[in-house]
Design an enzyme around this catalytic site. Structure first.
Site, PDB file in Angstrom:
ATOM      1  N   SER A 152       0.837  -1.176   0.028  1.00 40.66           N
ATOM      2  CA  SER A 152      -0.100  -0.077  -0.167  1.00 40.66           C
ATOM      3  C   SER A 152       0.843   1.211   0.076  1.00 40.66           C
ATOM      4  O   SER A 152       2.080   1.341   0.150  1.00 40.66           O
ATOM      5  CB  SER A 152      -0.905  -0.015   1.311  1.00 40.66           C
TER       6      SER A 152
ATOM      7  N   ASP B 203      -1.039  -1.802  -4.150  1.00 41.14           N
ATOM      8  CA  ASP B 203      -2.514  -1.494  -3.638  1.00 41.14           C
ATOM      9  C   ASP B 203      -2.800   0.079  -3.641  1.00 41.14           C
ATOM     10  O   ASP B 203      -2.018   0.866  -3.198  1.00 41.14           O
ATOM     11  CB  ASP B 203      -2.287  -2.121  -2.112  1.00 41.14           C
TER      12      ASP B 203
ATOM     13  N   HIS C 188     -12.205  -5.751  -2.279  1.00 40.27           N
ATOM     14  CA  HIS C 188     -11.214  -4.984  -1.127  1.00 40.27           C
ATOM     15  C   HIS C 188     -11.948  -5.001   0.112  1.00 40.27           C
ATOM     16  O   HIS C 188     -12.945  -5.514   0.147  1.00 40.27           O
ATOM     17  CB  HIS C 188     -10.962  -3.365  -1.415  1.00 40.27           C
TER      18      HIS C 188
ATOM     19  N   SER D   1     -11.749  -8.284   5.024  1.00 35.89           N
ATOM     20  CA  SER D   1     -11.210  -8.997   6.322  1.00 35.89           C
ATOM     21  C   SER D   1     -12.465  -9.471   7.270  1.00 35.89           C
ATOM     22  O   SER D   1     -13.414  -8.780   7.150  1.00 35.89           O
ATOM     23  CB  SER D   1     -10.220  -7.913   7.301  1.00 35.89           C
TER      24      SER D   1
ATOM     25  N   ASN E 200      -8.801  -9.021  -0.678  1.00 34.34           N
ATOM     26  CA  ASN E 200      -8.075  -8.112  -0.181  1.00 34.34           C
ATOM     27  C   ASN E 200      -7.924  -8.208   1.304  1.00 34.34           C
ATOM     28  O   ASN E 200      -8.961  -8.185   1.938  1.00 34.34           O
ATOM     29  CB  ASN E 200      -7.950  -6.734  -0.646  1.00 34.34           C
ATOM     30  N   ILE E 201      -7.026  -8.777   1.992  1.00 31.61           N
ATOM     31  CA  ILE E 201      -6.958  -8.721   3.578  1.00 31.61           C
ATOM     32  C   ILE E 201      -5.794  -8.308   4.257  1.00 31.61           C
ATOM     33  O   ILE E 201      -4.604  -8.618   3.835  1.00 31.61           O
ATOM     34  CB  ILE E 201      -7.098 -10.426   3.679  1.00 31.61           C
TER      35      ILE E 201
ATOM     36  N   SER F 147      -6.384  -6.143   7.757  1.00 30.30           N
ATOM     37  CA  SER F 147      -6.778  -5.856   8.686  1.00 30.30           C
ATOM     38  C   SER F 147      -6.724  -7.160   9.728  1.00 30.30           C
ATOM     39  O   SER F 147      -6.344  -7.242  10.980  1.00 30.30           O
ATOM     40  CB  SER F 147      -8.080  -5.093   9.045  1.00 30.30           C
TER      41      SER F 147
HETATM   42  P1  13P Z   1      -9.153  -4.918   5.074  1.00 28.72           P
HETATM   43  O1  13P Z   1      -8.991  -3.539   6.013  1.00 28.72           O
HETATM   44  O2  13P Z   1     -10.524  -5.308   5.120  1.00 28.72           O
HETATM   45  O3  13P Z   1      -8.090  -5.989   5.542  1.00 28.72           O
HETATM   46  O4  13P Z   1      -8.981  -4.585   3.497  1.00 28.72           O
HETATM   47  C1  13P Z   1      -7.331  -4.487   2.975  1.00 28.72           C
HETATM   48  C2  13P Z   1      -7.504  -3.918   1.658  1.00 28.72           C
HETATM   49  O5  13P Z   1      -8.636  -3.860   1.073  1.00 28.72           O
HETATM   50  C3  13P Z   1      -6.354  -3.297   1.197  1.00 28.72           C
HETATM   51  O6  13P Z   1      -6.308  -3.019  -0.152  1.00 28.72           O
HETATM   52  O1  G3H Z   2      -6.622  -0.387   2.073  1.00 31.22           O
HETATM   53  C1  G3H Z   2      -5.968  -0.346   2.926  1.00 31.22           C
HETATM   54  C2  G3H Z   2      -4.945  -1.303   3.404  1.00 31.22           C
HETATM   55  O2  G3H Z   2      -5.552  -1.701   4.699  1.00 31.22           O
HETATM   56  C3  G3H Z   2      -3.622  -0.631   3.602  1.00 31.22           C
HETATM   57  O3  G3H Z   2      -3.415   0.157   4.556  1.00 31.22           O
HETATM   58  O4  G3H Z   2      -2.293   2.284   3.872  1.00 31.22           O
HETATM   59  O5  G3H Z   2      -2.442   1.841   6.349  1.00 31.22           O
HETATM   60  O6  G3H Z   2      -0.992   0.370   4.769  1.00 31.22           O
HETATM   61  P1  G3H Z   2      -2.222   1.311   4.967  1.00 31.22           P
HETATM   62 ZN    ZN Z   3      -7.982  -1.877  -0.453  1.00 37.37          ZN
END
Ligand code: 13P
Ligand code: G3H
Ligand code: ZN
Length: 332
Positions: free
Chosen positions: A56, A93, A234, A237, A277-278, A280
């Protein structure tokens, strides 16, 4: 300029085709550090699952994209050393601009997301097309994920109060004009550990929040328009109650946490959702174990004895996801 092939990575093209026809989804796990990467690779090698290592904007800031690129290269060699060469994708991401996507492509990423979901439809098309034109014209084709519709929660440092579901009427035009390789849609998931407000949920007899169901009808309408085109979810979680309770038992405070039930993700993966996407859930697993160890062993001050058990718990979590939620186990 590095091509992802030099790093032993692959793009998502063939992986998504197989996932859609096989009725499973690839895990896209976010990583920011070595322990997360090791847990992901150990879990995916042991379950023989292909995997998307996801970086990310926050991860690039925290760990540096060159370090993460080299960790992904290390991940390929690590999987080999563990005895099974799984396909590994290095994916950006929530890419926030053409320039960030270009930089990642030139660094050696095999896949990028351009997140134009907050723009108007026409602006989103123009930006996504620009990234696709660049990514697809590389010597080694880089795959691109676009997004239509907006998730509630935090996306790329911007908080969105409400979700805006994807409009199935727009998807053909978007995919046709941009030539994206996959499309992230909004059907009720959202980022972070509080996916719904308590007033949107009901409670079970123990007071645990039960979320409203995903809009799988929208996913089916998108499928009617796009056929077997690869779809991405996305914010997927599940926010396991056990981890939330463990964190709170050892002094944390995570009021009103609620995620997406695993059975609903399984249904989505059986349809055209081929990337889930996971992030959290991994954060919760690590935090739960770190808190437990620090409280139960106040004499401990070797980070390896704190992060090691957290890494083991993460691995357990990812193996469970691959086997029981995504269906990607045995597909590598
Ligand atoms: P979560 O916060 O549900 O894990 O989603 C992660 C995500 O979409 C990263 O792009
Ligand atoms: O989409 C969000 C992801 O959980 C990434 O979050 O930018 O805090 O790493 P982050
Ligand atoms: Zn996301």
């Amino acid at each position: 300029m590095t091509s992802y092939k030099e790093l032993g990575l692959v793009n998502t093209k063939e992986l998504f085709k197989k996932a859609v026809s096989g009725g499973y989804a690839l895990p896209a796990y976010n990583f920011n550090n070595m322990e997360q990467m090791q847990a992901i690779i150990q879990a995916c090698v042991e379950t023989k699952s292909p995997v998307i290592l996801q970086v990310s904007a926050g991860a690039r800031k925290y760990a540096n994209q060159n370090i993460l690129k080299n960790m992904a290269h290390g991940a390929v060699e690590y999987a080999h050393e563990l005895g099974y060469d799984i396909p590994i994708v290095l994916h950006l991401d929530h890419g926030g601009s053409f320039e960030i996507c270009k930089e990642c492509i030139e660094t050696g990423f095999s896949s990028v997301m351009i997140d134009g979901s907050k723009l108007s439809f026409d602006e989103n098309v123009a930006l996504t097309k620009k990234v696709c034109d660049f990514a697809h014209s590389q010597k080694d084709y880089v795959t691109v994920e676009g997004e239509l519709g907006e998730l509630a929660g935090v996306e790329d440092d911007q908080a969105s109060e409400h979700s805006h579901y994807t409009k199935p009427s727009e998807v053909i035009d978007f995919v046709g004009k941009t030539k994206v390789d996959s499309l992230a849609i909004s059907i009720g998931t959202s980022h972070g550990r509080m996916k719904f407000k308590p007033e949107q949920c009901t409670r079970d007899p123990n007071g645990i929040l039960i979320p409203p169901p995903l809009r799988l009808d929208i996913l089916e309408d998108v499928k009617k328009k796009l056929g077997d085109f690869p779809i991405v979810l996305h914010g997927s979680s599940s926010v396991p109650v056990e981890y939330v309770q463990m964190i709170e038992k050892y002094g944390g405070k995570l009021t009103d946490s609620v995620g997406i039930p695993e059975e609903q993700l399984r249904l989505a993966a059986k349809s055209t959702v081929c990337k889930i996407n996971i992030d959290s859930d991994g954060r919760l697993a690590m935090t739960a174990l770190i808190r437990k160890i620090l409280i139960e062993h106040p004499e401990e001050f070797d980070p390896r004895n704190i992060l090691g058990p957290a890494r083991d718990e993460l691995k357990k979590l990812y193996m469970h996801k691959n086997k029981n939620v995504l269906g990607s186990a045995g597909q590598a």
